[in-house]
Structure formats: C-alpha cells, structure tokens
Scaffold this motif. Structure first.
Motif, PDB file in Angstrom:
ATOM      1  N   PHE A 132      16.104  41.064  28.136  1.00 14.72           N
ATOM      2  CA  PHE A 132      17.325  40.228  27.839  1.00 14.72           C
ATOM      3  C   PHE A 132      17.786  38.919  28.246  1.00 14.72           C
ATOM      4  O   PHE A 132      18.999  38.187  28.307  1.00 14.72           O
ATOM      5  N   GLN A 133      16.918  38.186  30.200  1.00  9.41           N
ATOM      6  CA  GLN A 133      17.487  37.275  30.289  1.00  9.41           C
ATOM      7  C   GLN A 133      16.576  36.240  29.817  1.00  9.41           C
ATOM      8  O   GLN A 133      17.183  35.170  30.033  1.00  9.41           O
ATOM      9  N   PHE A 134      15.223  36.382  29.675  1.00 14.46           N
ATOM     10  CA  PHE A 134      14.507  35.439  29.375  1.00 14.46           C
ATOM     11  C   PHE A 134      13.975  35.289  27.962  1.00 14.46           C
ATOM     12  O   PHE A 134      12.546  34.338  27.617  1.00 14.46           O
ATOM     13  N   GLY A 135      14.548  35.994  26.883  1.00 12.64           N
ATOM     14  CA  GLY A 135      13.692  36.253  25.813  1.00 12.64           C
ATOM     15  C   GLY A 135      13.448  35.353  24.927  1.00 12.64           C
ATOM     16  O   GLY A 135      12.215  34.995  24.169  1.00 12.64           O
ATOM     17  N   ARG A 136      14.440  34.252  25.316  1.00 11.97           N
ATOM     18  CA  ARG A 136      13.827  32.950  23.912  1.00 11.97           C
ATOM     19  C   ARG A 136      12.493  32.002  24.613  1.00 11.97           C
ATOM     20  O   ARG A 136      11.957  31.240  23.712  1.00 11.97           O
ATOM     21  N   SER A 137      12.152  32.966  26.320  1.00 12.54           N
ATOM     22  CA  SER A 137      11.137  31.035  26.801  1.00 12.54           C
ATOM     23  C   SER A 137       9.671  32.882  26.021  1.00 12.54           C
ATOM     24  O   SER A 137       8.556  32.236  27.273  1.00 12.54           O
ATOM     25  N   ILE A 138       9.725  34.171  26.353  1.00 10.75           N
ATOM     26  CA  ILE A 138       9.040  35.079  26.127  1.00 10.75           C
ATOM     27  C   ILE A 138       8.519  34.598  24.866  1.00 10.75           C
ATOM     28  O   ILE A 138       9.124  34.913  23.631  1.00 10.75           O
TER      29      ILE A 138
END
Length: 169
Positions: A132-138
């Motif tokens: 939820f915090q880094f989803g776009r980076s994963i």
C-alpha cells in the motif's frame, strides 16, 4: 506477531534528528566516496557476524551526521534481511524510504527477497503495508504478487487479494 510499519519520526528518519538529517541531504546530496565504501563494508561485516544492532547503531550515527548516502542496494538489502530476522520489521520501511530519498530504485531482486522473507516469517500485515505504501514502485512479478496475495488472504482481506490479482493479470 506483526510489527508496526509506522515511521519513527515525522521526517521519516530512523533517529530522533531525522528532520535535520533530511534537510542536510536535500542541500548536499551524498556521494559514494571511499569513506562511504569503508563504512558500508564495516556494516556488512557486522551483519555477516550477526551483529545487527552494532551495524544499525553505526548507520544511525551516520544518518544523524548526514553521511548516510552513497551506499549500495546490497547494504540496504542486507539491512532489510537482518531486520526481519531479528523481528525489527519497522526498519524495513525506513530503509526503503531512505533508498528512495537517495534516488535509488529498488530492483526486482530486492523486492522479491524482501517480500519472500517477510512472508516466510509471517509478517503478512507488514507485506500489505509495503504494497500500500510502495505499490507503484513494486514491479509486477509472479513471485511478488504471490507473496502479496497470500498475505492478503492470511490477514482475511479477500478484496485486497482480488484487487492485486486483477492488477497482475
């Protein structure tokens, strides 16, 4: 047991002086010099000897003095692995935030090793917090989404699992 993923200070630093550290970093980005490599080697050696606390204290002292930049993904990955092994999962999020603040993009291998160890140690809520915090980076990856979907199901959130499954397809 699920550890909190909350940052330790409003500025996102590991230490009490996180705000001042972040301001110095913005003013003068750290470079990977010979001293940074020596310090990185020391921290890696501490962790290889299972001296996580000693390595973390060294890192925090560098952070307080604004010299916590110029380190490799290997160091951050080792900190993450060691943090999970000793049950200090809150440090995982901070290390990733620090990497990003220094302009580093965690690799697919980094994310895989991080989420696999967190899943294997049953830190399911922490895995979901990462998503939820880094989803776009994963990156979209079978191994990563397997860990994440399993985590969502383990904490009883089938809607999150379905949402992740639809993003993976």
């Amino acid at each position: 047991p699920v550890a909190s993923m909350a940052p330790r200070s409003a500025a996102g630093g590991l230490g009490a002086q996180g705000g001042a550290v972040r301001q110095r970093q913005a003013a003068a980005p750290a470079q990977a010099g010979p001293q940074a490599k020596v310090l990185e080697k020391q921290m890696l050696e501490h962790m290889a000897r299972r001296e996580f606390t000693r390595a973390l204290h060294l890192y925090r002292s560098l952070e307080r003095s604004g010299r916590d930049g110029g380190f490799s993904e290997e160091l951050y990955a080792t900190f993450v692995q060691s943090s999970v092994r000793v049950g200090k999962v809150d440090i995982v999020e901070q290390m990733i935030r620090t990497m990003r603040s220094h302009g580093m993009t965690p690799s697919l291998q980094f994310w895989q090793s991080t989420l696999k160890i967190m899943s294997s140690r049953k830190y399911y809520s922490a895995c979901l917090n990462m998503y939820f915090q880094f989803g776009r980076s994963i990156p979209t990856d079978k191994v990563l989404f397997s860990c994440l979907i399993n985590a969502a199901l383990e904490v009883g959130d089938p809607q999150a699992a379905a949402s992740m499954l639809s993003k993976y397809e």
